[in-house]
Design an enzyme around this catalytic site. Sequence first.
Site, PDB file in Angstrom:
ATOM      1  N   ARG A  15       7.174  81.427  44.686  1.00 31.90           N
ATOM      2  CA  ARG A  15       8.067  80.282  44.908  1.00 31.90           C
ATOM      3  C   ARG A  15       7.285  79.041  45.384  1.00 31.90           C
ATOM      4  NH1 ARG A  15      12.715  81.547  48.780  1.00 31.90           N
ATOM      5  NH2 ARG A  15      11.165  82.900  49.716  1.00 31.90           N
ATOM      6  N   HIS A 702      31.994  70.817  50.917  1.00 33.12           N
ATOM      7  CA  HIS A 702      30.664  70.637  50.336  1.00 33.12           C
ATOM      8  C   HIS A 702      30.000  69.350  50.808  1.00 33.12           C
ATOM      9  CE1 HIS A 702      33.072  73.270  47.795  1.00 33.12           C
ATOM     10  NE2 HIS A 702      31.960  73.970  47.690  1.00 33.12           N
ATOM     11  N   CYS A 734      36.656  76.013  51.053  1.00 26.03           N
ATOM     12  CA  CYS A 734      35.696  77.121  50.897  1.00 26.03           C
ATOM     13  C   CYS A 734      35.186  77.488  52.285  1.00 26.03           C
ATOM     14  CB  CYS A 734      34.555  76.698  49.957  1.00 26.03           C
ATOM     15  SG  CYS A 734      33.580  78.098  49.342  1.00 26.03           S
TER      16      CYS A 734
HETATM   17  N1  GLN Z   1      34.451  84.243  52.707  1.00 25.05           N
HETATM   18  C1  GLN Z   1      33.353  83.510  52.163  1.00 25.05           C
HETATM   19  C2  GLN Z   1      32.941  82.434  53.138  1.00 25.05           C
HETATM   20  O1  GLN Z   1      33.792  81.942  53.832  1.00 25.05           O
HETATM   21  C3  GLN Z   1      33.707  82.857  50.848  1.00 25.05           C
HETATM   22  C4  GLN Z   1      32.567  82.063  50.283  1.00 25.05           C
HETATM   23  C5  GLN Z   1      32.778  81.517  48.896  1.00 25.05           C
HETATM   24  O2  GLN Z   1      33.876  81.362  48.446  1.00 25.05           O
HETATM   25  N2  GLN Z   1      31.732  81.206  48.206  1.00 25.05           N
HETATM   26  O3  GLN Z   1      31.782  82.058  53.202  1.00 25.05           O
HETATM   27 ZN    ZN Z   2      34.732  79.290  47.891  1.00 21.58          ZN
END
Ligand code: GLN
Ligand code: ZN
Length: 766
Positions: A15, A702, A734
């Site tokens: 890497r 994000h 997320c």
């Molecule tokens: N449960 C996971 C988290 O909260 C879901 C992550 C994802 O959707 N990529 O990190």
């Molecule tokens: Zn997610």
Amino acid sequence: MLTQNLGYPRIGSQRQLKKASEQFWAGKIGHQELNELAIAIQEENWQTQLDAGVDLIPCNDFSFYDHVLDTSLLLGVIPERYSPLLSNLTPDKERNLYFAMARGYQKDGLDITAMEMTKWLDTNYHYLVPEFRADQEFSIFSQQLFAVFDRAKARLGEKAKPVLPGPVTYLLLGKEKEPGFERIDLINKLVPVYVKIIQRLKEQGAVWIQLDEPALVLDLSPKEQEAFTYAYTTIAKEVDGEKLLVATYFEGLGPNTQLALTLPVQALHIDLVRAPEQLDEVLALIPDRLHLSLGLVDGRNVWKNDYERSLELIQRAARQLGTDRLLLAPSCSLLHSPIDLDLETGLDEEVKNWMAFAKQKLWELRDLKQIAAGEEAPLLANKRAIESRRSSQKVHRQEVKDRVAAITETDTRRKSTFSVRQQLQHERFQLPLFPTTTIGSFPQTDDIRGLRARLKKGELSEEEYQAAIEQATIEAIRWQEEIGLDVLVHGEFERNDMVEYFGEQLDGFLFTKNGWVQSYGSRCVKPPVIYGDVSRPADMTVGWATFAAAQTEKPMKGMLTGPVTILQWSFVRDDQPREQTTQQIALAIRDEVAALEQAGIGIIQIDEAAIREGLPLRKAKQASYLNWAVQAFRIAASAVQDQTQIHTHMCYSEFNDIIEHIAAMDADVITIETSRSQTELLEAFADFKYPNEIGPGVYDIHSPRVPGVQEMVSLLKKAASLLPVRHLWVNPDCGLKTRKWPETKAALVNMITAARQAREEIGPSI
Ligand code: GLN
Ligand code: ZN
């Protein structure tokens, strides 16, 4: 018969590129050092391929970040916003521009966003999406390609084969950045520049030139098909005596077979790993002038080639075409495989003997060429390895196979319908309207990661590690109670990665030390390898889930990764259908769900983050995938009582075309990413009359940006105008593991305020 490679990993076997680029971005090394490292990697790659006796060696397959971005720079497709970086371009400044396009630029009073990134067809490699305008012009902008080719030519002579994305694929992978035109119509302007590029490469001494046109395996509109014919007819007319190779991969040519075979080029590469059945279709129609490159060695997986099977394909092609018109190759660029199996010193020898990484795959090509010429020895050794894998007890576990065979429809169904379950769950949990929750993980700070590193090095005992993670978990729970979240999570501090964590505890998985594959730029992933029948020797998450639940009166979600996501983010077996492997994983997760329920966990989330990205490239194959993927989720989710609430979570908001399958998963609650197109997504769920509960992400995790209360309230109002209010949940889009605590705390406090306001304003009226 020649052998050729289509592309080689560029991150370096240790890497090196990752490390050097990150140092360069941090200002710790300069242009010269970065360039020297890049040249060293290319030289090493070329040498590796020379050593293995590859006849046509790809050059220009190296990239500092992404090869599609390289092409954009080559063609002068540079979005307007980077124009402040365009003046007095020296090679160093060109590289700065390049990285600005890849990563954004915040310096010298400028704040320019990066280009959008998306997945390269059905792989986990991400490319930078070309941005086109209606008046888009193309020109030879960067000279890099030619400089690299000069070096390759000096080193490799006639074996040096320049590689670049073909014109049609390049356009199709991009995006229109303004309305009023279709990018495919730019083909007329683009092709003359490709002609110039090919002419120059020829003048520099290129013999074969490879143009990657994986778009030929997609469903093409008539206009896109015409663009192919136009592009290659024009190139053939303008450049004479060139040897153009059009490479296709990841699927069969299917309905585009005739189109591909009539392109006036000298060679066509087809993927016989993904689509062996296309060989006969291609042989039936192939014109006399065309060379055929057989993609025999799997560029997307880690398994040894089955020489007997490959030999059969070679012989079938050779009977018709003779050996002179045949090339032997990997199925696609080796970019998608780990680099060198020799570096794996910790693997079980028996299992290691079944595997091949990029370097070993090159030697397989050499073997295949020799075997085709009548040599027996490599074939015999290979047969032994293949046979050992076929019959090994490490792979085959009868009780797992029996259990999969015994799966019935009933196993995929909850006891009662959703409305019955919903009632019981509402009675059990007594949650307010707009219940608040998060997706699972909380920030994985340097401190948390450091704990794992120290545990590995032996600087921390298992007990000390455990105690530290417990502490982090308790703090996260206390904090969630304080700000008033309704359904809590334990934070996933004990997990390095949502797939690895489960793979490490399941039978049938192995982990490599150096099996890195580039995901994007300097980011690499090390997918687990599923080599055998999967089973669950013991509980995997019950300990942490019950520990966390015991800390609070509030409901605590149990957190699992779903079978499709585990499959999708691993290297999988190639000796049985993916569907079957997924069913085995599904049964293991089903048992874990049952164990969690048994331990008193009332809400269980099964993440299927990757279900959308497993979608096949061809429409015709999508329904079958979705059927088994959804079935696998249902196997995992259905063993519980009606009162137990099953959640799922999905990343990527493009669900519109698959919403009926999402509904068929029958999760009690689904939380989804909506950051990009909130309204569009909600409308899709509303139009479909999505029956179950849903938590459309109210903010984009994000980015470090903290969303305001009003912003989220208006999203909730919007959602409430489209979907039944009793069905709505409030959550980020997320997991929060990549975020820092300060922004996470601020954002969640705002989110809860927004939910309360929504309850007051909207709640009482229903
Ligand atoms: N449960 C996971 C988290 O909260 C879901 C992550 C994802 O959707 N990529 O990190
Ligand atoms: Zn997610």
